[in-house]
Design an enzyme around this catalytic site. Structure first.
Site, PDB file in Angstrom:
ATOM      1  N   HIS A 195      70.008 128.422 109.205  1.00  0.00           N
ATOM      2  CA  HIS A 195      70.316 129.445 108.199  1.00  0.00           C
ATOM      3  C   HIS A 195      69.083 129.838 107.380  1.00  0.00           C
ATOM      4  CE1 HIS A 195      71.066 125.937 105.376  1.00  0.00           C
ATOM      5  NE2 HIS A 195      70.486 126.773 104.540  1.00  0.00           N
ATOM      6  N   ASP A 245      73.589 123.948 112.779  1.00  0.00           N
ATOM      7  CA  ASP A 245      72.628 124.521 111.824  1.00  0.00           C
ATOM      8  C   ASP A 245      71.264 123.853 112.001  1.00  0.00           C
ATOM      9  OD1 ASP A 245      71.520 125.951 109.769  1.00  0.00           O
ATOM     10  OD2 ASP A 245      72.548 124.855 108.157  1.00  0.00           O
ATOM     11  N   SER A 268      67.415 122.943 101.748  1.00  0.00           N
ATOM     12  CA  SER A 268      67.808 123.214 103.135  1.00  0.00           C
ATOM     13  C   SER A 268      66.656 123.009 104.103  1.00  0.00           C
ATOM     14  CB  SER A 268      68.292 124.660 103.283  1.00  0.00           C
ATOM     15  OG  SER A 268      69.599 124.815 102.810  1.00  0.00           O
TER      16      SER A 268
END
EC number: 3.4.21.118
Length: 260
Positions: free
Chosen positions: A73, A120, A212
């Site tokens: 992402h 992801d 992230s």
């Protein structure tokens, strides 16, 4: 509460940081990954930072001389990877900035559905080989899946408070424990797959927005990539969710092997 969100950075907060928003501000009590502490400088030599210009996007993990793992992402059309950083504002010698020449998300990652966090994971091929040493070196991939209760370390430049966001200048670390998969599924009904692993602590240690793509390291090996979690972060009953690296070893090795 809305859907838990991915933990990519809000770049305007980083621009405030570069613009001197921290000037004169004492950070001793709050500049931590939630429930964590400032990392010993260069104790996480595999830690990478993804930048678009001067904007911090996400973390990443060096897994080869010119390969970085991060979250899918975090994908953008163009970015660079910084290695050897501790302070984002001050250089102390080992920093390297290398352009990304190819972004390879996992083929099953669904970028069109923001509510789908499965698969992801993304490999970034760097234009040049990193200059390796004690402060910049790849991490080994775990050759087995982690077990509930195992102690692990997370790191990143993500916000140190939640829901109010404060982004630190220095790399922060926190110690977390792996949750049983059933407890993870109970925390996020219908959202957890075998490709995910949860980690957190009773004291609220957690990754958050801006972390992230960063590493979940257990016994010196990479077990997870920071993906998503609760909003606000740091809830003891809502652990951070990480891409479970042991489920993707074949894909990672295949891509790196085929590209050289």
């Amino acid at each position: 509460m809305g859907r838990p969100r991915p933990r990519a950075a809000k770049t305007w907060m980083f621009l405030l940081l570069l613009g001197g928003a921290w000037a004169g501000h004492s950070r001793a009590q709050e500049d931590k990954v939630l429930g964590g502490h400032e990392c010993q400088p260069h104790s996480q030599p595999w830690q990478a930072a993804l930048f678009q210009g001067q904007q911090l996007l996400c973390g990443g993990v060096l897994v080869g001389g010119n390969w970085v793992l991060t979250a899918a992402h975090c994908k953008k059309p163009k970015y660079t990877v910084r290695l050897g950083d501790h302070s984002l504002q001050n250089k102390d010698g080992p920093e390297q900035e290398i352009p990304v020449v190819q972004s390879i998300p996992h083929p099953c990652y669904n970028s069109s559905d923001v509510e789908d966090h499965n698969h992801d994971l993304m490999l970034l091929q760097l234009r040049d080989q990193a200059s390796l040493g004690s402060k910049v070196k790849p991490i080994s991939l775990a050759d087995h899946c982690t077990q509930p209760g195992q102690k692990c370390t997370v790191s990143g430049w993500g916000t140190v408070t939640s829901p109010r966001e404060n982004f630190p200048d220095t790399l922060n670390c926190a110690e977390v424990k792996i949750f049983p998969q059933k407890k993870c599924e109970d925390a996020y009904p219908g959202q957890i797959t075998d490709g995910m692993v949860c980690a957190g602590s009773s004291k609220g240690a957690d990754t958050c927005q801006g972390d992230s793509g960063g590493p979940l390291v257990c016994d010196g090996a990479l077990q997870g990539i920071t993906s998503w979690g609760s909003d606000p972060c740091g809830r003891s009953d809502k652990p951070g969710v990480y891409t479970n690296i042991c489920r993707y070893l074949d894909w990672i090795k295949k891509i790196i092997g085929s590209k050289g």
